[in-house]
Design a protein around this motif. Structure first.
Motif, PDB file in Angstrom:
ATOM      1  N   ALA A 127       0.832  -1.286  -0.083  1.00 16.32           N
ATOM      2  CA  ALA A 127       0.050  -0.002   0.174  1.00 16.32           C
ATOM      3  C   ALA A 127       1.044   1.231   0.038  1.00 16.32           C
ATOM      4  N   ILE A 128       1.871   1.334   0.838  1.00 18.61           N
ATOM      5  CA  ILE A 128       2.881   2.325   0.808  1.00 18.61           C
ATOM      6  C   ILE A 128       3.687   2.666  -0.712  1.00 18.61           C
ATOM      7  N   LEU A 129       3.998   1.297  -1.070  1.00 17.40           N
ATOM      8  CA  LEU A 129       4.815   1.558  -2.429  1.00 17.40           C
ATOM      9  C   LEU A 129       4.043   1.945  -3.544  1.00 17.40           C
ATOM     10  N   ALA A 130       2.490   1.684  -3.562  1.00 15.17           N
ATOM     11  CA  ALA A 130       1.398   1.879  -4.233  1.00 15.17           C
ATOM     12  C   ALA A 130       1.268   3.300  -4.634  1.00 15.17           C
ATOM     13  N   ARG A 152       0.018   8.032 -12.253  1.00 18.09           N
ATOM     14  CA  ARG A 152      -1.258   7.827 -12.911  1.00 18.09           C
ATOM     15  C   ARG A 152      -2.303   8.842 -12.780  1.00 18.09           C
ATOM     16  N   ARG A 153      -2.333   9.559 -11.636  1.00 13.30           N
ATOM     17  CA  ARG A 153      -3.294  10.648 -11.515  1.00 13.30           C
ATOM     18  C   ARG A 153      -2.499  12.076 -12.184  1.00 13.30           C
ATOM     19  N   VAL A 154      -1.163  11.931 -12.247  1.00 10.36           N
ATOM     20  CA  VAL A 154      -0.693  13.137 -12.824  1.00 10.36           C
ATOM     21  C   VAL A 154      -1.073  13.060 -14.516  1.00 10.36           C
ATOM     22  N   HIS A 155      -0.776  11.938 -14.906  1.00  9.97           N
ATOM     23  CA  HIS A 155      -1.245  11.562 -16.242  1.00  9.97           C
ATOM     24  C   HIS A 155      -2.684  12.005 -16.615  1.00  9.97           C
ATOM     25  N   ALA A 156      -3.234  11.347 -15.536  1.00  9.14           N
ATOM     26  CA  ALA A 156      -4.921  11.856 -15.621  1.00  9.14           C
ATOM     27  C   ALA A 156      -5.223  13.250 -15.751  1.00  9.14           C
ATOM     28  N   MET A 157      -4.386  14.072 -14.939  1.00 12.15           N
ATOM     29  CA  MET A 157      -4.698  15.432 -15.117  1.00 12.15           C
ATOM     30  C   MET A 157      -4.332  16.153 -16.364  1.00 12.15           C
ATOM     31  N   LYS A 158      -3.600  15.526 -17.236  1.00 11.70           N
ATOM     32  CA  LYS A 158      -3.306  15.863 -18.630  1.00 11.70           C
ATOM     33  C   LYS A 158      -4.209  15.753 -19.403  1.00 11.70           C
ATOM     34  N   ASP A 191     -10.751  17.632 -18.467  1.00  9.30           N
ATOM     35  CA  ASP A 191     -11.253  19.312 -18.301  1.00  9.30           C
ATOM     36  C   ASP A 191     -11.072  19.508 -16.893  1.00  9.30           C
ATOM     37  N   ARG A 192     -10.920  18.726 -15.922  1.00 14.87           N
ATOM     38  CA  ARG A 192     -11.238  19.184 -14.492  1.00 14.87           C
ATOM     39  C   ARG A 192      -9.810  18.497 -13.774  1.00 14.87           C
ATOM     40  N   PRO A 193      -8.670  19.148 -13.888  1.00 15.26           N
ATOM     41  CA  PRO A 193      -7.318  18.914 -13.184  1.00 15.26           C
ATOM     42  C   PRO A 193      -7.556  18.957 -11.956  1.00 15.26           C
ATOM     43  N   THR A 194      -8.345  20.141 -11.079  1.00 16.04           N
ATOM     44  CA  THR A 194      -8.319  20.320  -9.806  1.00 16.04           C
ATOM     45  C   THR A 194      -9.108  19.168  -9.125  1.00 16.04           C
ATOM     46  N   LEU A 195     -10.184  18.660  -9.740  1.00 14.93           N
ATOM     47  CA  LEU A 195     -10.921  17.614  -9.272  1.00 14.93           C
ATOM     48  C   LEU A 195      -9.999  16.237  -9.214  1.00 14.93           C
ATOM     49  N   VAL A 196      -9.272  16.075 -10.275  1.00 14.19           N
ATOM     50  CA  VAL A 196      -8.331  14.934 -10.190  1.00 14.19           C
ATOM     51  C   VAL A 196      -7.117  14.950  -9.418  1.00 14.19           C
ATOM     52  N   ALA A 197      -6.717  16.064  -9.085  1.00  9.02           N
ATOM     53  CA  ALA A 197      -5.422  16.305  -8.121  1.00  9.02           C
ATOM     54  C   ALA A 197      -6.086  16.275  -6.734  1.00  9.02           C
ATOM     55  N   VAL A 198      -7.205  16.728  -6.504  1.00 12.30           N
ATOM     56  CA  VAL A 198      -7.891  16.457  -5.110  1.00 12.30           C
ATOM     57  C   VAL A 198      -8.152  14.989  -4.668  1.00 12.30           C
ATOM     58  N   GLU A 199      -8.589  14.325  -5.904  1.00 18.94           N
ATOM     59  CA  GLU A 199      -8.910  12.948  -5.790  1.00 18.94           C
ATOM     60  C   GLU A 199      -7.476  12.045  -5.270  1.00 18.94           C
ATOM     61  N   ALA A 200      -6.470  12.711  -6.235  1.00 17.58           N
ATOM     62  CA  ALA A 200      -5.113  12.054  -5.960  1.00 17.58           C
ATOM     63  C   ALA A 200      -4.692  12.021  -4.437  1.00 17.58           C
ATOM     64  N   LEU A 201      -4.752  13.229  -3.979  1.00 15.52           N
ATOM     65  CA  LEU A 201      -4.326  13.395  -2.697  1.00 15.52           C
ATOM     66  C   LEU A 201      -5.109  12.784  -1.410  1.00 15.52           C
ATOM     67  N   VAL A 202      -6.321  12.660  -1.663  1.00 19.19           N
ATOM     68  CA  VAL A 202      -6.990  11.869  -0.801  1.00 19.19           C
ATOM     69  C   VAL A 202      -6.859  10.548  -0.948  1.00 19.19           C
ATOM     70  N   VAL A 246       2.486  16.295  -3.781  1.00 24.06           N
ATOM     71  CA  VAL A 246       1.658  17.726  -3.704  1.00 24.06           C
ATOM     72  C   VAL A 246       2.188  18.633  -4.762  1.00 24.06           C
ATOM     73  N   ARG A 247       3.531  18.965  -4.834  1.00 22.89           N
ATOM     74  CA  ARG A 247       4.369  19.695  -5.799  1.00 22.89           C
ATOM     75  C   ARG A 247       3.829  19.145  -7.120  1.00 22.89           C
ATOM     76  N   VAL A 248       3.982  17.997  -7.527  1.00 22.93           N
ATOM     77  CA  VAL A 248       3.948  17.561  -8.823  1.00 22.93           C
ATOM     78  C   VAL A 248       2.135  17.746  -9.163  1.00 22.93           C
ATOM     79  N   LEU A 249       1.552  17.359  -8.324  1.00 21.63           N
ATOM     80  CA  LEU A 249       0.025  17.465  -8.628  1.00 21.63           C
ATOM     81  C   LEU A 249      -0.390  18.912  -8.925  1.00 21.63           C
ATOM     82  N   LEU A 250      -0.021  19.538  -8.153  1.00 18.78           N
ATOM     83  CA  LEU A 250      -0.110  21.220  -8.271  1.00 18.78           C
ATOM     84  C   LEU A 250       0.344  21.709  -9.327  1.00 18.78           C
TER      85      LEU A 250
END
Length: 173
Positions: free
Chosen positions: A49-52, A59-65, A68-79, A154-158
């Motif tokens: 789980a830690i390594l995942a 994957r979430r960074v790729h999804a942000m690219k 049309d809603r990168p902020t939603l994807v970033a919030v989801e990734a952080l949670v 956090v830096r990469v996602l932002l």
């Protein structure tokens, strides 16, 4: 492929994914025996789980690219990142403490989760604390992972979110 859903639909999909992962992690954590002959499997699940977190973040960074809603994807990734981190270290702590010699007053899954969250938040009340060398090494690992991985994630996602938003949509530094 870009995700072109009505704003409410993509929000509900994100909430559903987050809820499913959190519920799944909670269920797995609740079903792990921790004190039987297969303790190594519990440790393996916690470490996995830690390594995942790393591939999840990529994957979430790729999804942000591609959304049309990168902020939603970033919030989801952080949670999701926090869920995996808490689940992973809680499982690892319980596995290390299976004979009660590594942590003072850590007896239940709630104790392990509580300790993980207080360590993550840097509050550290001191009621549960590492007393054995393996426990202390695990706590050191969590602190290093918390600061390093979370800061980088956090830096990469932002940054990915900023790149996807139009100028003026996101406050500049």
């Amino acid at each position: 492929m870009r995700e072109h859903l009505p704003e409410g639909a993509s929000l509900w999909r994100a909430v559903a994914r987050i809820t499913a992962v959190a519920a799944g992690a909670t269920l797995v954590f609740a079903l792990m025996p921790f004190r039987d002959g297969k303790w190594w499997l519990d440790a393996l699940i916690g470490v996995a789980a830690i390594l995942a977190i790393v591939p999840l973040t990529v994957r979430r960074v790729h999804a942000m690219k591609t959304t049309d809603r990168p902020t939603l994807v970033a919030v989801e990734a952080l949670v999701l990142l926090f869920t995996m981190l808490i689940f992973g270290f809680s499982a690892l702590y319980l596995t290390i403490n299976q004979n009660g010699t590594q942590f003072f007053d850590m007896n239940t899954r709630v104790d392990a989760t509580y300790f993980t969250v207080t360590t993550l938040s840097t509050v550290g009340y001191g009621d549960i604390h590492a007393v054995g060398q393996a426990g202390r090494l695990a706590v050191i690992a969590q602190i290093l992972v918390d600061f390093t991985l979370l800061a980088i994630s956090v830096r990469v996602l932002l940054d990915a979110t900023r790149q996807r938003l139009k100028p003026g949509q996101f406050p500049q530094r």
